[in-house]
Design a protein around this motif. Structure first.
Motif, PDB file in Angstrom:
ATOM      1  N   ASN A  19     -26.059  62.773 -63.928  1.00 52.90           N
ATOM      2  CA  ASN A  19     -26.890  63.884 -64.370  1.00 52.90           C
ATOM      3  C   ASN A  19     -26.942  63.896 -65.894  1.00 52.90           C
ATOM      4  OD1 ASN A  19     -28.231  66.236 -64.918  1.00 52.90           O
ATOM      5  ND2 ASN A  19     -26.793  67.586 -63.867  1.00 52.90           N
ATOM      6  N   ALA A  20     -27.988  63.327 -66.451  1.00 52.92           N
ATOM      7  CA  ALA A  20     -28.126  63.253 -67.913  1.00 52.92           C
ATOM      8  C   ALA A  20     -28.541  64.586 -68.525  1.00 52.92           C
ATOM      9  CB  ALA A  20     -29.132  62.172 -68.287  1.00 52.92           C
ATOM     10  N   ARG A  21     -28.803  65.578 -67.698  1.00 50.58           N
ATOM     11  CA  ARG A  21     -29.202  66.895 -68.218  1.00 50.58           C
ATOM     12  C   ARG A  21     -28.021  67.837 -68.414  1.00 50.58           C
ATOM     13  NH1 ARG A  21     -34.258  69.502 -65.545  1.00 50.58           N
ATOM     14  NH2 ARG A  21     -34.138  70.590 -67.523  1.00 50.58           N
ATOM     15  N   LEU A  22     -26.807  67.339 -68.192  1.00 53.50           N
ATOM     16  CA  LEU A  22     -25.637  68.175 -68.442  1.00 53.50           C
ATOM     17  C   LEU A  22     -25.620  68.603 -69.907  1.00 53.50           C
ATOM     18  CD1 LEU A  22     -22.814  66.145 -66.651  1.00 53.50           C
ATOM     19  CD2 LEU A  22     -23.691  68.379 -65.959  1.00 53.50           C
ATOM     20  N   SER A  23     -25.278  69.854 -70.138  1.00 53.29           N
ATOM     21  CA  SER A  23     -25.092  70.274 -71.524  1.00 53.29           C
ATOM     22  C   SER A  23     -23.813  69.617 -72.039  1.00 53.29           C
ATOM     23  CB  SER A  23     -24.960  71.797 -71.612  1.00 53.29           C
ATOM     24  OG  SER A  23     -23.720  72.205 -71.046  1.00 53.29           O
ATOM     25  N   ASN A  24     -23.650  69.567 -73.336  1.00 58.67           N
ATOM     26  CA  ASN A  24     -22.436  68.992 -73.898  1.00 58.67           C
ATOM     27  C   ASN A  24     -21.199  69.743 -73.409  1.00 58.67           C
ATOM     28  OD1 ASN A  24     -21.020  67.146 -75.769  1.00 58.67           O
ATOM     29  ND2 ASN A  24     -20.492  69.065 -76.770  1.00 58.67           N
ATOM     30  N   ASN A  25     -21.297  71.059 -73.301  1.00 61.02           N
ATOM     31  CA  ASN A  25     -20.150  71.843 -72.817  1.00 61.02           C
ATOM     32  C   ASN A  25     -19.815  71.501 -71.365  1.00 61.02           C
ATOM     33  OD1 ASN A  25     -19.743  73.152 -75.254  1.00 61.02           O
ATOM     34  ND2 ASN A  25     -21.024  74.901 -74.717  1.00 61.02           N
ATOM     35  N   GLU A  26     -20.842  71.361 -70.524  1.00 62.15           N
ATOM     36  CA  GLU A  26     -20.601  71.001 -69.122  1.00 62.15           C
ATOM     37  C   GLU A  26     -19.988  69.600 -69.028  1.00 62.15           C
ATOM     38  OE1 GLU A  26     -24.205  73.285 -66.765  1.00 62.15           O
ATOM     39  OE2 GLU A  26     -24.703  71.504 -67.966  1.00 62.15           O
ATOM     40  N   LEU A  27     -20.525  68.671 -69.803  1.00 57.36           N
ATOM     41  CA  LEU A  27     -20.005  67.306 -69.800  1.00 57.36           C
ATOM     42  C   LEU A  27     -18.556  67.286 -70.264  1.00 57.36           C
ATOM     43  CD1 LEU A  27     -20.473  64.261 -69.494  1.00 57.36           C
ATOM     44  CD2 LEU A  27     -21.399  64.257 -71.834  1.00 57.36           C
ATOM     45  N   ALA A  28     -18.273  67.981 -71.348  1.00 56.01           N
ATOM     46  CA  ALA A  28     -16.910  68.034 -71.879  1.00 56.01           C
ATOM     47  C   ALA A  28     -15.934  68.569 -70.832  1.00 56.01           C
ATOM     48  CB  ALA A  28     -16.871  68.890 -73.144  1.00 56.01           C
ATOM     49  N   GLU A  29     -16.346  69.620 -70.138  1.00 57.11           N
ATOM     50  CA  GLU A  29     -15.485  70.203 -69.111  1.00 57.11           C
ATOM     51  C   GLU A  29     -15.226  69.201 -67.975  1.00 57.11           C
ATOM     52  OE1 GLU A  29     -15.901  73.692 -65.822  1.00 57.11           O
ATOM     53  OE2 GLU A  29     -16.467  74.225 -67.880  1.00 57.11           O
ATOM     54  N   LYS A  30     -16.255  68.482 -67.552  1.00 57.78           N
ATOM     55  CA  LYS A  30     -16.117  67.538 -66.439  1.00 57.78           C
ATOM     56  C   LYS A  30     -15.210  66.362 -66.775  1.00 57.78           C
ATOM     57  CE  LYS A  30     -20.408  68.512 -63.982  1.00 57.78           C
ATOM     58  NZ  LYS A  30     -19.942  68.718 -62.620  1.00 57.78           N
ATOM     59  N   VAL A  31     -15.182  65.957 -68.055  1.00 56.43           N
ATOM     60  CA  VAL A  31     -14.368  64.797 -68.419  1.00 56.43           C
ATOM     61  C   VAL A  31     -13.044  65.181 -69.069  1.00 56.43           C
ATOM     62  CG1 VAL A  31     -16.374  63.285 -68.628  1.00 56.43           C
ATOM     63  CG2 VAL A  31     -15.480  64.413 -70.674  1.00 56.43           C
ATOM     64  N   GLY A  32     -12.793  66.470 -69.228  1.00 59.29           N
ATOM     65  CA  GLY A  32     -11.512  66.923 -69.748  1.00 59.29           C
ATOM     66  C   GLY A  32     -11.377  66.842 -71.262  1.00 59.29           C
ATOM     67  N   LEU A  33     -12.464  67.078 -71.964  1.00 54.28           N
ATOM     68  CA  LEU A  33     -12.439  67.106 -73.426  1.00 54.28           C
ATOM     69  C   LEU A  33     -12.953  68.448 -73.917  1.00 54.28           C
ATOM     70  CD1 LEU A  33     -14.019  63.652 -74.410  1.00 54.28           C
ATOM     71  CD2 LEU A  33     -11.680  64.382 -74.881  1.00 54.28           C
ATOM     72  N   SER A  34     -12.700  68.730 -75.194  1.00 59.51           N
ATOM     73  CA  SER A  34     -13.374  69.880 -75.796  1.00 59.51           C
ATOM     74  C   SER A  34     -14.754  69.411 -76.256  1.00 59.51           C
ATOM     75  CB  SER A  34     -12.543  70.455 -76.947  1.00 59.51           C
ATOM     76  OG  SER A  34     -12.356  69.487 -77.941  1.00 59.51           O
ATOM     77  N   ALA A  35     -15.596  70.359 -76.605  1.00 58.90           N
ATOM     78  CA  ALA A  35     -17.004  70.054 -76.874  1.00 58.90           C
ATOM     79  C   ALA A  35     -17.211  69.090 -78.045  1.00 58.90           C
ATOM     80  CB  ALA A  35     -17.775  71.344 -77.107  1.00 58.90           C
ATOM     81  N   SER A  36     -16.533  69.315 -79.162  1.00 63.38           N
ATOM     82  CA  SER A  36     -16.765  68.474 -80.357  1.00 63.38           C
ATOM     83  C   SER A  36     -16.402  67.006 -80.138  1.00 63.38           C
ATOM     84  CB  SER A  36     -16.017  69.027 -81.566  1.00 63.38           C
ATOM     85  OG  SER A  36     -16.583  70.251 -81.941  1.00 63.38           O
ATOM     86  N   PRO A  37     -15.219  66.682 -79.618  1.00 63.63           N
ATOM     87  CA  PRO A  37     -14.904  65.273 -79.386  1.00 63.63           C
ATOM     88  C   PRO A  37     -15.836  64.620 -78.345  1.00 63.63           C
ATOM     89  CG  PRO A  37     -12.898  66.576 -79.288  1.00 63.63           C
ATOM     90  CD  PRO A  37     -14.051  67.533 -79.391  1.00 63.63           C
ATOM     91  N   CYS A  38     -16.259  65.393 -77.386  1.00 66.55           N
ATOM     92  CA  CYS A  38     -17.180  64.873 -76.380  1.00 66.55           C
ATOM     93  C   CYS A  38     -18.517  64.523 -77.035  1.00 66.55           C
ATOM     94  CB  CYS A  38     -17.379  65.891 -75.266  1.00 66.55           C
ATOM     95  SG  CYS A  38     -18.435  65.307 -73.932  1.00 66.55           S
ATOM     96  N   TRP A  39     -19.016  65.435 -77.847  1.00 72.44           N
ATOM     97  CA  TRP A  39     -20.284  65.199 -78.545  1.00 72.44           C
ATOM     98  C   TRP A  39     -20.199  63.961 -79.430  1.00 72.44           C
ATOM     99  CZ3 TRP A  39     -21.764  65.062 -83.678  1.00 72.44           C
ATOM    100  CH2 TRP A  39     -23.147  65.070 -83.901  1.00 72.44           C
ATOM    101  N   ARG A  40     -19.071  63.814 -80.154  1.00 72.32           N
ATOM    102  CA  ARG A  40     -18.891  62.650 -81.032  1.00 72.32           C
ATOM    103  C   ARG A  40     -18.875  61.350 -80.227  1.00 72.32           C
ATOM    104  NH1 ARG A  40     -15.460  66.223 -83.882  1.00 72.32           N
ATOM    105  NH2 ARG A  40     -13.607  65.415 -82.832  1.00 72.32           N
TER     106      ARG A  40
END
Length: 156
Positions: free
Chosen positions: A17-38
């Motif tokens: 699902n490429a439409r996940l928001s960065n926050n949703e993606l971060a939560e699913k992979v176990g990261l906080s938002a900033s490191p996930c975005w980077r």
């Protein structure tokens, strides 16, 4: 390029699902938002992530005919190959083109609105290209599996 477990987890989620928001993606992979975005930005910049698309249902877009065409060229001079490649690049009906080893030179994935449109395309356009010797077509009767997701596994 070495992908670690978090990179692979991000890529698996985005392929689903490429439409996940960065926050949703971060939560699913176990990261906080900033490191996930980077990480996502790095994967994009390095070309691991090449883009994002919407996958459309051909029945609803008026292109229900799906065919695979094996193409043989009469010669492999650079100008013949270039002319064929330019035609393929500019043709919206051709979804994919692969240069092959073996009996045929190319494999094309082609969509069409009807069998008559496909026949016209082959006989009036493709076979009229200089250098195209033959086209051998197989039509898809039923698609048993379709995915764009690449298999991702840990290297560990």
């Amino acid at each position: 390029m070495n992908l670690d477990k978090l990179d692979l987890a991000i890529l698996k989620q985005l392929q689903t699902n490429a439409r996940l928001s960065n926050n949703e993606l971060a939560e699913k992979v176990g990261l906080s938002a900033s490191p996930c975005w980077r990480r996502v930005k790095r994967l994009e910049e390095q070309g691991v992530i090449q883009g994002y698309v919407a996958l459309l249902n051909p029945e609803y877009t008026g292109t229900p005919i799906l065919a695979y065409a094996h193409i043989s060229l009469t010669d492999h001079r650079p100008e013949s190959v270039l002319q064929f490649d330019l035609f393929v690049k500019d043709c919206n009906q051709i979804l994919e083109c692969c240069s092959l080893s073996g009996q045929y030179d190319y494999l094309l994935k082609i969509v069409s609105r009807s069998m008559s449109e496909y026949e016209h395309f082959i006989s009036s356009e493709l076979l009229h290209l200089p250098g195209v010797q033959s086209v051998n077509t197989s039509f898809v009767l039923d698609q048993k599996k379709y995915t764009t997701a690449l298999p991702l596994t840990d290297a560990d």
